[in-house]
Design a protein around this motif. Sequence first.
Motif, PDB file in Angstrom:
ATOM      1  N   UNK A  89      14.111  -0.436 -35.122  1.00 23.63           N
ATOM      2  CA  UNK A  89      12.815   0.030 -35.562  1.00 23.63           C
ATOM      3  C   UNK A  89      12.861   1.519 -35.872  1.00 23.63           C
ATOM      4  N   UNK A  90      12.354   1.886 -37.002  1.00 19.62           N
ATOM      5  CA  UNK A  90      12.317   3.287 -37.383  1.00 19.62           C
ATOM      6  C   UNK A  90      11.084   4.004 -36.850  1.00 19.62           C
ATOM      7  N   UNK A  91      10.063   3.243 -36.511  1.00 19.87           N
ATOM      8  CA  UNK A  91       8.823   3.870 -36.052  1.00 19.87           C
ATOM      9  C   UNK A  91       9.025   4.481 -34.672  1.00 19.87           C
ATOM     10  N   UNK A  92       8.692   5.762 -34.550  1.00 21.71           N
ATOM     11  CA  UNK A  92       8.824   6.443 -33.271  1.00 21.71           C
ATOM     12  C   UNK A  92       7.641   6.124 -32.383  1.00 21.71           C
ATOM     13  N   UNK A  93       7.915   6.069 -31.093  1.00 17.21           N
ATOM     14  CA  UNK A  93       6.883   5.813 -30.103  1.00 17.21           C
ATOM     15  C   UNK A  93       6.149   7.120 -29.829  1.00 17.21           C
ATOM     16  N   UNK A  94       4.848   7.139 -30.061  1.00 14.45           N
ATOM     17  CA  UNK A  94       4.053   8.336 -29.806  1.00 14.45           C
ATOM     18  C   UNK A  94       3.757   8.466 -28.316  1.00 14.45           C
ATOM     19  N   UNK A  95       3.547   9.686 -27.885  1.00 10.96           N
ATOM     20  CA  UNK A  95       3.097   9.968 -26.526  1.00 10.96           C
ATOM     21  C   UNK A  95       1.615  10.310 -26.638  1.00 10.96           C
ATOM     22  N   UNK A  96       0.791   9.611 -25.862  1.00 16.32           N
ATOM     23  CA  UNK A  96      -0.645   9.860 -25.887  1.00 16.32           C
ATOM     24  C   UNK A  96      -1.086  10.448 -24.552  1.00 16.32           C
ATOM     25  N   UNK A  97      -2.084  11.301 -24.610  1.00 17.65           N
ATOM     26  CA  UNK A  97      -2.595  11.969 -23.417  1.00 17.65           C
ATOM     27  C   UNK A  97      -3.722  11.156 -22.793  1.00 17.65           C
ATOM     28  N   UNK A 121      -4.408  -8.545 -17.697  1.00 19.57           N
ATOM     29  CA  UNK A 121      -4.222  -9.210 -16.404  1.00 19.57           C
ATOM     30  C   UNK A 121      -2.758  -9.528 -16.076  1.00 19.57           C
ATOM     31  N   UNK A 122      -1.928  -9.701 -17.091  1.00 20.81           N
ATOM     32  CA  UNK A 122      -0.535 -10.079 -16.862  1.00 20.81           C
ATOM     33  C   UNK A 122       0.419  -8.896 -16.821  1.00 20.81           C
ATOM     34  N   UNK A 123      -0.048  -7.694 -17.160  1.00 15.59           N
ATOM     35  CA  UNK A 123       0.832  -6.532 -17.228  1.00 15.59           C
ATOM     36  C   UNK A 123       1.320  -6.136 -15.840  1.00 15.59           C
ATOM     37  N   UNK A 124       2.616  -5.901 -15.727  1.00 21.84           N
ATOM     38  CA  UNK A 124       3.221  -5.386 -14.503  1.00 21.84           C
ATOM     39  C   UNK A 124       4.182  -4.264 -14.895  1.00 21.84           C
ATOM     40  N   UNK A 125       3.952  -3.079 -14.364  1.00 22.51           N
ATOM     41  CA  UNK A 125       4.728  -1.900 -14.734  1.00 22.51           C
ATOM     42  C   UNK A 125       6.207  -2.052 -14.382  1.00 22.51           C
ATOM     43  N   UNK A 126       6.529  -2.714 -13.291  1.00 21.39           N
ATOM     44  CA  UNK A 126       7.924  -2.812 -12.860  1.00 21.39           C
ATOM     45  C   UNK A 126       8.765  -3.618 -13.846  1.00 21.39           C
ATOM     46  N   UNK A 127       8.141  -4.477 -14.652  1.00 21.92           N
ATOM     47  CA  UNK A 127       8.876  -5.221 -15.667  1.00 21.92           C
ATOM     48  C   UNK A 127       9.365  -4.307 -16.782  1.00 21.92           C
ATOM     49  N   UNK A 128       8.711  -3.165 -16.933  1.00 18.70           N
ATOM     50  CA  UNK A 128       8.965  -2.280 -18.072  1.00 18.70           C
ATOM     51  C   UNK A 128       9.576  -0.958 -17.651  1.00 18.70           C
ATOM     52  N   UNK A 180       3.526   6.384 -23.101  1.00 20.71           N
ATOM     53  CA  UNK A 180       4.100   5.847 -24.333  1.00 20.71           C
ATOM     54  C   UNK A 180       3.061   4.923 -24.955  1.00 20.71           C
ATOM     55  N   UNK A 181       2.773   5.146 -26.215  1.00 21.39           N
ATOM     56  CA  UNK A 181       1.777   4.335 -26.904  1.00 21.39           C
ATOM     57  C   UNK A 181       2.175   2.862 -26.905  1.00 21.39           C
ATOM     58  N   UNK A 182       3.452   2.582 -26.996  1.00 20.40           N
ATOM     59  CA  UNK A 182       3.902   1.187 -26.995  1.00 20.40           C
ATOM     60  C   UNK A 182       3.565   0.495 -25.673  1.00 20.40           C
ATOM     61  N   UNK A 183       3.647   1.226 -24.558  1.00 22.01           N
ATOM     62  CA  UNK A 183       3.308   0.636 -23.260  1.00 22.01           C
ATOM     63  C   UNK A 183       1.806   0.401 -23.138  1.00 22.01           C
ATOM     64  N   UNK A 184       1.012   1.320 -23.672  1.00 23.66           N
ATOM     65  CA  UNK A 184      -0.440   1.116 -23.675  1.00 23.66           C
ATOM     66  C   UNK A 184      -0.780  -0.110 -24.525  1.00 23.66           C
ATOM     67  N   UNK A 185      -0.097  -0.262 -25.657  1.00 19.05           N
ATOM     68  CA  UNK A 185      -0.323  -1.431 -26.514  1.00 19.05           C
ATOM     69  C   UNK A 185       0.076  -2.721 -25.812  1.00 19.05           C
ATOM     70  N   UNK A 186       1.168  -2.697 -25.051  1.00 15.94           N
ATOM     71  CA  UNK A 186       1.589  -3.885 -24.296  1.00 15.94           C
ATOM     72  C   UNK A 186       0.546  -4.237 -23.240  1.00 15.94           C
ATOM     73  N   UNK A 187       0.029  -3.213 -22.560  1.00 18.55           N
ATOM     74  CA  UNK A 187      -1.018  -3.456 -21.569  1.00 18.55           C
ATOM     75  C   UNK A 187      -2.246  -4.051 -22.265  1.00 18.55           C
ATOM     76  N   UNK A 188      -2.615  -3.461 -23.398  1.00 18.98           N
ATOM     77  CA  UNK A 188      -3.792  -3.893 -24.137  1.00 18.98           C
ATOM     78  C   UNK A 188      -3.678  -5.354 -24.578  1.00 18.98           C
ATOM     79  N   UNK A 189      -2.489  -5.810 -24.884  1.00 17.12           N
ATOM     80  CA  UNK A 189      -2.273  -7.174 -25.354  1.00 17.12           C
ATOM     81  C   UNK A 189      -2.612  -8.210 -24.286  1.00 17.12           C
TER      82      UNK A 189
END
Length: 69
Positions: free
Chosen positions: A1-9, A59-66, A47-56
Amino acid sequence: MDKRDRIVRLKTVLDRTGLSRSTVYRKIGDGTFPRQIPISINGAGWRESEINRWFANPPAYRADENAAG
């Protein structure tokens, strides 16, 4: 993937999720929300990608998986 992962505040995270600051930090402690990453001595973001994964599927999101190693 060429798209860079943004950092959000925190403000962006709060705006996108609709969660309160205290809820975000409680969920981080529970492992049900992505952890911040350091971006400077006094700053952190998400990481915006992690926020997007949570958003998807919040209830199933677990940080230790990522955990980055």
